[in-house]
Scaffold this motif. Structure first.
Motif, PDB file in Angstrom:
ATOM      1  N   GLY A  50      -8.549  -0.908  -4.642  1.00 55.03           N
ATOM      2  CA  GLY A  50      -8.143  -1.285  -3.294  1.00 55.03           C
ATOM      3  C   GLY A  50      -8.810  -2.562  -2.817  1.00 55.03           C
ATOM      4  O   GLY A  50      -8.197  -3.380  -2.113  1.00 55.03           O
TER       5      GLY A  50
ATOM      6  N   THR B 250      -6.597   4.073  -3.014  1.00 51.75           N
ATOM      7  CA  THR B 250      -6.405   2.627  -3.158  1.00 51.75           C
ATOM      8  C   THR B 250      -5.724   2.004  -1.943  1.00 51.75           C
ATOM      9  O   THR B 250      -6.195   0.969  -1.446  1.00 51.75           O
ATOM     10  CB  THR B 250      -5.599   2.333  -4.441  1.00 51.75           C
ATOM     11  N   PRO B 251      -4.630   2.575  -1.412  1.00 54.20           N
ATOM     12  CA  PRO B 251      -4.018   1.980  -0.214  1.00 54.20           C
ATOM     13  C   PRO B 251      -4.967   1.911   0.980  1.00 54.20           C
ATOM     14  O   PRO B 251      -5.048   0.874   1.654  1.00 54.20           O
ATOM     15  CB  PRO B 251      -2.830   2.915   0.079  1.00 54.20           C
TER      16      PRO B 251
ATOM     17  N   SER C 217       0.827  -1.202   0.000  1.00 53.30           N
ATOM     18  CA  SER C 217       0.000   0.000   0.000  1.00 53.30           C
ATOM     19  C   SER C 217       0.864   1.255   0.000  1.00 53.30           C
ATOM     20  O   SER C 217       0.575   2.230  -0.711  1.00 53.30           O
ATOM     21  CB  SER C 217      -0.935   0.004   1.211  1.00 53.30           C
TER      22      SER C 217
ATOM     23  N   ALA D 102      -7.676  -0.669   0.409  1.00 50.40           N
ATOM     24  CA  ALA D 102      -7.108  -2.016   0.475  1.00 50.40           C
ATOM     25  C   ALA D 102      -6.979  -2.479   1.924  1.00 50.40           C
ATOM     26  O   ALA D 102      -7.338  -3.612   2.271  1.00 50.40           O
ATOM     27  CB  ALA D 102      -5.736  -2.045  -0.210  1.00 50.40           C
TER      28      ALA D 102
END
Length: 316
Positions: A173, A236-237, A9, A240
């Motif tokens: 993610g 996205t990180p 991430s 996720a």
């Protein structure tokens, strides 16, 4: 797995932000971006067809050993759901679907199509080799009211673009988060998560470049461009990590069912991105990349996930 996800991430978020900063500081070649985008398209297709979807099907089967038949209906539903999810995001939430106008009596300059209709992924034809937008300035009355309204319209377009990309980033993610939950033997490497991570890295590079360039075309101040880019890079990180912890809270059997379904849904989103947002048959007449080279790069990218998965092994 948690440490592995945190590292992935951090690298994904940092690289997305760093690449997105390039249009603010350096010149870049359109030909190189076209090659990167073609390779990213192949990686997304290969990751979906060769790794994510088979892994999702296998996870569902292992979670329901008593079922004699393959859960075809559930598999098909998850794939279609993922594809539909991206369809809704791209068509209803992206800037393409929102043609906002502000009518306060002032005459507004016409907005070129390349600034009001920005795709999720890199529109390389709108960029010149220097990295600047190829749009030509429009002669407008130099009155304060016109510039104020133009700035407000630019901010509105920039915010709508950011909103659409945030949903897109969250879908990515989800894929990375559930991929890190795929079962592996003790000490084995999770090939699924590594392949998804690699595909996302190359997919987000041209997307991040196009995002920053599009923000600049809306006359958004550079400081605000950096803030918008940072928010996009974190989407996205953070999603996720959130997806990972959310699915990890369920029981083992139910968790496996949900992970399998989530993998199939993310596979559907990857298929949409690779076939609609970055269509394999799309080749602009102004492109510097020859069709044969594009086909070669896409095909090469498609076989990378399968090769890596075979070399690393699922570890089941």
């Amino acid at each position: 797995m948690v440490v592995q996800l945190l590292i992935m991430s951090a690298i994904l978020g940092g690289s997305t932000f760093a690449v997105g900063m390039l249009p603010l500081s350096y010149a870049f070649s359109r030909n190189h971006l076209e090659r990167l985008a073609a390779m990213g398209t192949g990686l997304l297709l290969g990751a979906a067809l060769g790794v994510i979807i088979p892994e999702g099907m296998e996870t569902l089967v292992e979670a329901n050993p008593k079922e004699q038949e393959l859960p075809i209906n559930r598999i098909a539903f998850c794939l279609i759901l993922g594809f539909t999810l991206m369809l809704v995001i791209e068509q209803l939430i992206s800037p393409n679907a929102h043609a906002h106008s502000m009518d306060n009596g002032a005459t507004l300059p016409k907005v070129p199509p390349s600034t009001s209709e920005v795709e999720f992924d890199a529109e390389l034809g709108d960029l010149d080799p220097s990295g600047r937008s190829t749009e030509r300035p429009v002669n407008t009355p130099t009155t304060a009211s016109v510039f104020d309204v133009e700035a407000a319209t630019g901010r509105e377009r920039a915010f709508t673009l950011l909103l659409g990309l945030l949903f897109h980033g969250c879908a990515d993610g989800l894929a990375l988060g559930v991929a890190n939950l795929a079962k592996t033997a003790p000490g084995a490497t999770n090939a699924v998560s590594f392949v998804v991570f690699l595909a996302l890295i190359l997919h987000k590079a041209p997307t991040s470049l196009a995002f920053t360039t599009s923000l600049l075309s809306t006359s958004l101040p550079r400081a605000d461009c950096k803030k918008y880019l940072a928010i996009f890079s974190l989407s996205t990180p953070l999603s996720a990590i959130l997806a990972y912890w959310t699915f990890a809270f369920f029981g083992s059997t139910e968790e496996s069912n949900l992970i399998g379904m989530a993998l199939l849904i993310s596979g559907g989103t990857f298929l949409y991105v690779a076939t609609v947002l970055q269509p394999v048959s799309n080749h602009s007449a102004s492109s510097d990349l020859r069709p044969a080279a594009r086909v070669l790069l896409i095909t090469f990218g498609m076989f990378i996930p399968l090769t890596l998965s075979a070399m690393i092994g699922h570890g089941h």
